[in-house]
Each structure stands twice: as C-alpha cells, then as structure tokens.
Scaffold this active site. Sequence first.
Site, PDB file in Angstrom:
ATOM      1  N   ILE A  44      44.218  33.249  49.300  1.00  0.00           N
ATOM      2  CA  ILE A  44      44.166  33.252  47.368  1.00  0.00           C
ATOM      3  C   ILE A  44      43.160  34.869  47.628  1.00  0.00           C
ATOM      4  CG2 ILE A  44      42.890  32.784  44.978  1.00  0.00           C
ATOM      5  CD1 ILE A  44      42.385  30.560  46.637  1.00  0.00           C
ATOM      6  N   PRO A  45      44.116  35.890  46.977  1.00  0.00           N
ATOM      7  CA  PRO A  45      44.397  37.628  46.836  1.00  0.00           C
ATOM      8  C   PRO A  45      42.947  37.691  46.322  1.00  0.00           C
ATOM      9  CG  PRO A  45      45.819  36.812  46.209  1.00  0.00           C
ATOM     10  CD  PRO A  45      45.687  35.593  46.386  1.00  0.00           C
ATOM     11  N   CYS A  46      41.880  37.882  46.725  1.00  0.00           N
ATOM     12  CA  CYS A  46      40.840  38.418  45.221  1.00  0.00           C
ATOM     13  C   CYS A  46      40.327  39.920  46.026  1.00  0.00           C
ATOM     14  CB  CYS A  46      39.952  37.266  45.681  1.00  0.00           C
ATOM     15  SG  CYS A  46      38.693  37.216  47.684  1.00  0.00           S
ATOM     16  N   HIS A  47      41.321  40.228  46.927  1.00  0.00           N
ATOM     17  CA  HIS A  47      40.867  41.345  47.251  1.00  0.00           C
ATOM     18  C   HIS A  47      42.163  42.192  46.266  1.00  0.00           C
ATOM     19  CE1 HIS A  47      44.320  40.222  50.107  1.00  0.00           C
ATOM     20  NE2 HIS A  47      45.148  40.805  49.233  1.00  0.00           N
TER      21      HIS A  47
END
Length: 163
Positions: free
Chosen positions: A123-126
């Site tokens: 889950i690409p919070c970056h």
Amino acid sequence: MKNVFYYNTKIGKMGIEENGAAITRVFFLTKESQREVAKKEETILLKEAIKEINEYLDGKRNSFDLPLSPEGTEFQKKVWDALKEIPCGETRSYGEIAKIIGNEKASRAVGMANNKNPIMLIIPCHRVIGANGKLVGYAGGLDIKEKLLNLEKNYENSKNKIF
C-alpha cells in the site's frame, strides 16, 4: 493465528505478517515492531509476498498481486484504498488524497492514516508527499522513500522493461 517471517531486502530487514488468508502487515524490523502475537513461520503466502517485494525492488514489477487485509478504522481503510490507486511513478499530496476520498479538509487526518499504514510498500504510502512537493515522513526514513520514488521513476522512464 497470524504468521510472520523476517527477510533481508535491498532496503533493510523487513517483516511480513499474514492471517492465513491475506497479508496484514509489512514493516521494517525494529525491536518495537516485533510482536509476540504472531507465530514465526514462513508460509506460502509470505514466500509469495517477499518474491513480489524483491521483484519490485529489482525493477521487475510495478504493482502487487497479493490479498491484503489491513487492520484499521473505516477512515484509514478509505485512505489506504486511495493510496493503492496512485500509479507507480507518481505522487499525490495529503490534500489531494483528502479530495479523492471526498473530505478535502481532512489532509491532516489523511497524514495520520498514512502514518498508520500497516502494509507499507504494497500500500504505497511512500507516494504521498507534502503540498509543497517535498518528501515528508516515512517509516523507513526519507532516504528510503526517496530511493523508492526514484526506483519508480526509472520504471516509467525505461522502455526496455516488461511489467
């Protein structure tokens, strides 16, 4: 019962946790991140998760095909679903995510939900940045966040890779 296993990756030692049906947590290994509630056992699902993570880090994959079951509030899950829609190689601000989920004044709450993302990387919070375009907060540190974003830009700039 949850299962967890720890792996060395290009960006550090990571733990991956699953509940028998889906990935529930991906995290950088610290003393605080280790939980006693999970049994340390490498399962087929955990092997598939680390395979996909390594392919991503090697520039051979730009999305993940794993069942996910993040634990959080309904608001957090709404934010995390919006994060999954950010295309590889692109970023969004907290304010943009707030608008996407239909609550444009909730950028701070989006930031808190982003901070609580239990399945980092997948889950690409970056891919979430400050309104001014600057890199802000990441559990793995800003240097890792910058590396991940640069890796993804290379995906987009490479015409020779097959995804």
